[in-house]
Design an enzyme around this catalytic site. Structure first.
Site, short mmCIF file in Angstrom:
data_model
loop_
_atom_site.label_atom_id
_atom_site.label_comp_id
_atom_site.label_asym_id
_atom_site.label_seq_id
_atom_site.Cartn_x
_atom_site.Cartn_y
_atom_site.Cartn_z
CB ALA A 117 12.56 17.07 -11.83
CB ALA A 118 14.50 17.02 -6.70
N PRO A 119 16.01 19.88 -7.22
CG PRO A 119 16.93 21.81 -6.25
CD PRO A 119 17.30 20.58 -7.04
N GLY A 121 15.01 23.59 -10.19
CA GLY A 121 15.51 24.82 -10.82
C GLY A 121 15.24 24.84 -12.31
CE LYS A 122 20.07 22.37 -15.27
NZ LYS A 122 20.44 22.06 -13.87
CB CYS A 238 26.85 20.37 -12.51
SG CYS A 238 26.08 19.34 -11.30
C1 LIG Z 1 21.66 17.13 -10.98
S1 LIG Z 1 20.35 16.74 -9.92
C2 LIG Z 1 18.98 17.49 -10.74
C3 LIG Z 1 18.91 18.98 -10.54
C4 LIG Z 1 17.63 19.57 -11.14
N1 LIG Z 1 17.48 19.21 -12.54
C5 LIG Z 1 17.57 21.07 -11.02
O1 LIG Z 1 17.91 21.80 -11.96
O2 LIG Z 1 17.15 21.56 -9.95
C6 LIG Z 1 20.05 15.04 -10.28
C7 LIG Z 1 18.84 14.46 -9.59
O3 LIG Z 1 18.67 13.12 -10.09
C8 LIG Z 1 18.13 12.34 -9.06
N2 LIG Z 1 18.36 10.92 -9.41
C9 LIG Z 1 19.41 10.13 -9.10
N3 LIG Z 1 19.24 8.89 -9.62
C10 LIG Z 1 18.07 8.92 -10.30
C11 LIG Z 1 17.34 7.94 -11.04
N4 LIG Z 1 17.81 6.69 -11.19
N5 LIG Z 1 16.16 8.28 -11.58
C12 LIG Z 1 15.66 9.55 -11.42
N6 LIG Z 1 16.30 10.52 -10.72
C13 LIG Z 1 17.49 10.21 -10.17
C14 LIG Z 1 18.88 12.82 -7.82
O4 LIG Z 1 18.17 12.49 -6.64
C15 LIG Z 1 18.95 14.33 -8.08
O5 LIG Z 1 17.86 14.98 -7.50
#
Ligand SMILES: C[S@@+](CC[C@H](N)C(=O)[O-])C[C@H]1O[C@@H](n2cnc3c(N)ncnc32)[C@H](O)[C@@H]1O
Length: 253
Positions: A117-119, A121-122, A238
Site C-alpha cells: 500500500a505505501a505511500p 496513493g491508491k 508500473c
Molecule cells: C508499487 S509500490 C505500491 C504503491 C502504492 N500502492 C501506491 O499507490 O501508493 C509497491 C509496494 O510494495 C511493497 N512491498 C514489497 N514487497 C512486499 C511484500 N512482500 N509484501 C507487502 N508489500 C511489499 C513495497 O515496499 C512498496 O511500498
C-alpha cells in the site's frame, strides 16, 4: 553499467515491438504529465485556491475530481496540497482504483485489502471512491514506507483504513477467504521510469525482471487465497514486461 543495461532493455523491446519501438522509446523520454486528484471527503472547494493563484488545469474526461495541470507550477506549495485537499497522481494510478471501487459498488460494507500500500496513493483514492464505507486493510511490509502510508492516511482523512505490516505472501494463509476486494499493486522493475531515473536503469536486468516475477507470483497466489469466493482482485504494476504482467496473471489462472 547503466548503459549496458539500457542497451539490453532496448534490444528486448525492439524485438518485441518491431517498428513500434521508436514511439515507445520516445514516449518514455517525455517529461511525465502532471495530474492531481481533489479530495472530495471534506466539503471544501480546493480548486478555488488554484483559481485565485492562476494555476491552470483541465478536467479529466474520464475520472471525476481528476485534473491535468496545464502550467508548470508547483502545486505542492499550495495550502490545498499541504492540507490534504489535492493528491498529485498519474492517471494510470487511478485506473485500478476505479475498477475495484466499481466492482464493490453493490457492497454496503466492503472488506478490502490493499496488499502493497505505501505511500498510499491508491489506498486514499480507494477510500474516497468507496465513500469510506466498510474497512480497508492497507498492508505494507517496509517499516520505513509504512510511515509515509500513515502520514498520507491521516492527511487525506482516510478513516476507514487500518494498517498492517506483514509480508503479503503470508496473508492468504493468515486470512483465507476474507476480503470482498483486493488491490495488488505489486512491487516491480519500474520500467516506466527507465529513462527518467538513473537508479532504475542502473538496477534493471533480466534477472531483476525474473526476481520480481517470482515475488509477484507468490503475492498473487496469497492474494487469491485471501479473497472471498466471488470476490474481486485487481492486479497492477508500473512496468511493461510481459513476465511481470501477463506472466503473473497466467500463473494464477
Ligand atoms: C508499487 S509500490 C505500491 C504503491 C502504492 N500502492 C501506491 O499507490 O501508493 C509497491 C509496494 O510494495 C511493497 N512491498 C514489497 N514487497 C512486499 C511484500 N512482500 N509484501 C507487502 N508489500 C511489499 C513495497 O515496499 C512498496 O511500498
Amino acid at each position: 553499467m547503466s548503459i549496458i543495461n539500457l542497451k539490453r532493455f532496448e534490444d528486448k523491446y525492439k524485438y518485441l515491438l518491431g517498428e513500434k519501438f521508436s514511439d515507445f522509446h520516445d514516449a518514455l523520454q517525455l517529461p511525465p504529465l502532471k495530474y492531481f486528484r481533489v479530495n472530495s471527503v471534506r466539503n471544501i472547494d480546493y480548486l478555488k485556491e488554484l483559481d485565485v493563484k492562476g494555476i491552470g488545469y483541465l478536467s479529466d474526461p474520464y475520472f471525476n475530481d481528476f485534473y491535468k495541470l496545464t502550467d508548470d507550477v508547483p502545486v505542492s506549495d499550495t495550502i490545498s496540497f499541504l492540507t490534504g485537499g489535492v493528491y498529485i497522481q498519474n492517471p494510470s494510478s487511478i485506473i485500478p482504483v476505479d475498477m475495484l471501487s466499481r466492482a464493490l459498488n453493490d457492497k454496503e460494507e466492503p472488506v478490502v485489502l490493499d496488499m502493497c500500500a505505501a505511500p498510499g496513493g491508491k489506498t486514499t483514492g480507494l477510500s474516497e471512491k468507496i465513500d469510506r464505507r466498510g474497512l480497508i486493510v492497507a498492508n505494507e511490509v517496509s517499516k520505513s514506507r509504512l510511515k509515509s502510508l500513515h502520514f498520507n492516511l491521516e492527511k487525506y482523512g482516510a478513516w476507514n483504513v487500518k494498517t498492517t505490516s506483514v509480508d503479503g505472501r503470508v496473508v492468504g494463509k493468515m486470512l483465507p477467504e476474507t476480503f470482498d476486494g483486493i488491490l495488488l499493486d505489486a512491487p516491480c522493475s519500474n520500467e516506466n521510469k527507465i529513462y527518467r531515473n538513473p537508479e532504475v536503469s542502473r538496477n534493471w536486468s533480466e534477472d531483476l525482471v525474473r526476481k520480481m516475477q517470482k515475488l509477484q507470483t507468490e503475492l498473487i497466489v496469497s492474494a487469491y487465497e485471501a479473497l472471498k469466493p466471488g470476490g474481486i482482485m485487481v492486479y497492477s504494476t508500473c512496468t511493461f514486461s510481459v513476465e511481470e504482467n501477463e506472466g503473473v496473471i497466467r500463473s494464477l489462472l
